[in-house]
Motif scaffolding. Structure first.
Motif, PDB file in Angstrom:
ATOM      1  N   ARG A  11       0.847  -1.186   0.000  1.00 27.54           N
ATOM      2  CA  ARG A  11       0.000   0.000   0.000  1.00 27.54           C
ATOM      3  C   ARG A  11       0.886   1.241   0.000  1.00 27.54           C
ATOM      4  O   ARG A  11       2.039   1.204   0.431  1.00 27.54           O
ATOM      5  CB  ARG A  11      -0.866   0.072   1.267  1.00 27.54           C
ATOM      6  CG  ARG A  11      -1.814  -1.058   1.449  1.00 27.54           C
ATOM      7  CD  ARG A  11      -3.046  -0.896   0.554  1.00 27.54           C
ATOM      8  NE  ARG A  11      -3.940  -2.012   0.757  1.00 27.54           N
ATOM      9  CZ  ARG A  11      -3.813  -3.206   0.175  1.00 27.54           C
ATOM     10  NH1 ARG A  11      -2.831  -3.430  -0.670  1.00 27.54           N
ATOM     11  NH2 ARG A  11      -4.660  -4.171   0.409  1.00 27.54           N
ATOM     12  N   MET A 160       0.446   2.871  10.024  1.00 22.69           N
ATOM     13  CA  MET A 160      -0.944   2.761   9.602  1.00 22.69           C
ATOM     14  C   MET A 160      -1.107   1.483   8.803  1.00 22.69           C
ATOM     15  O   MET A 160      -0.122   0.927   8.322  1.00 22.69           O
ATOM     16  CB  MET A 160      -1.345   3.967   8.738  1.00 22.69           C
ATOM     17  CG  MET A 160      -0.589   4.016   7.411  1.00 22.69           C
ATOM     18  SD  MET A 160      -0.946   5.441   6.342  1.00 22.69           S
ATOM     19  CE  MET A 160      -2.677   5.340   6.115  1.00 22.69           C
ATOM     20  N   GLU A 161      -2.316   1.021   8.667  1.00 19.42           N
ATOM     21  CA  GLU A 161      -2.627  -0.135   7.823  1.00 19.42           C
ATOM     22  C   GLU A 161      -3.800   0.225   6.923  1.00 19.42           C
ATOM     23  O   GLU A 161      -4.942  -0.099   7.222  1.00 19.42           O
ATOM     24  CB  GLU A 161      -2.971  -1.352   8.681  1.00 19.42           C
ATOM     25  CG  GLU A 161      -1.787  -1.937   9.406  1.00 19.42           C
ATOM     26  CD  GLU A 161      -2.134  -3.235  10.116  1.00 19.42           C
ATOM     27  OE1 GLU A 161      -2.938  -4.029   9.587  1.00 19.42           O
ATOM     28  OE2 GLU A 161      -1.593  -3.447  11.220  1.00 19.42           O
ATOM     29  N   PRO A 162      -3.503   0.919   5.816  1.00 20.13           N
ATOM     30  CA  PRO A 162      -4.603   1.345   4.950  1.00 20.13           C
ATOM     31  C   PRO A 162      -5.259   0.156   4.249  1.00 20.13           C
ATOM     32  O   PRO A 162      -4.607  -0.842   3.934  1.00 20.13           O
ATOM     33  CB  PRO A 162      -3.925   2.268   3.938  1.00 20.13           C
ATOM     34  CG  PRO A 162      -2.487   1.887   3.957  1.00 20.13           C
ATOM     35  CD  PRO A 162      -2.203   1.337   5.327  1.00 20.13           C
TER      36      PRO A 162
END
Length: 177
Positions: A11, A160-162
């Motif tokens: 990502r 973050m972990e989109p």
């Protein structure tokens, strides 16, 4: 991690962990992997300028528009990518077809894809930023006029972990005959 998992999990990261650094040997491994990408007539025209010290990272970040500065905040590494003009897509100094130097940009994209996928495999996040002040970057990093600056890639550990953005259906992007 299986290759398909790497492709599916990569990502664009816009928040990096402030307390985690990336070691030079890791960046070197990523760049070696990038250099294995194919290039027009094996021209190998991709070039990388790696900012790793806090002072250089800050200076490179200042060559980006405000929203890219925010998106790359805390990334401990910024990699400026460029290619040698008049190399890929040229035969004896003459463009081989209507694309000319666009082949250098295409090849650099292949190299950059190797870079970001190898980073994802190692748990690192990346953000490819195309908007940048090319003249300031060239002056700051001593990039010669014979090279075309293309993008800046932020590299670091994600904070973050989109989710995966929606993708077009296959038949929207491909035609089979």
């Amino acid at each position: 991690m299986e290759f398909q998992q790497v492709i599916e999990s990569r990502r664009s990261i816009r928040a990096f962990a402030a307390d985690k650094k990336v070691e030079r040997n890791v960046v070197e491994e990523l760049l070696k992997g990038a250099s294995l990408a194919p290039s027009w007539k094996n021209s190998q025209s991709a070039r990388y300028y790696v900012a790793m010290t806090p002072e250089m990272v800050k200076a490179v970040r200042e060559c980006l528009p405000a929203y890219n500065q925010r998106s790359s905040q805390n990334a401990p590494v910024l990699v400026v990518t460029a290619f040698e003009k008049g190399n890929a897509g040229f035969i004896e100094g003459t463009p081989s077809d209507s694309l000319g130097d666009a082949w250098g940009c295409y090849d650099l994209g292949l190299h950059n894809e190797n870079f970001v996928l190898a980073a994802a495999e190692r748990g690192l996040g990346t953000l490819i930023m195309g908007l940048r002040d090319e003249e300031r970057l060239a002056a700051l990093l001593g990039i010669p006029e014979s090279q075309q600056v293309v993008a800046v890639i932020a590299l670091g550990y994600p904070d973050m972990e989109p989710a995966m953005p929606p993708r077009k259906e296959l038949l929207q992007i491909a035609k089979f005959f």
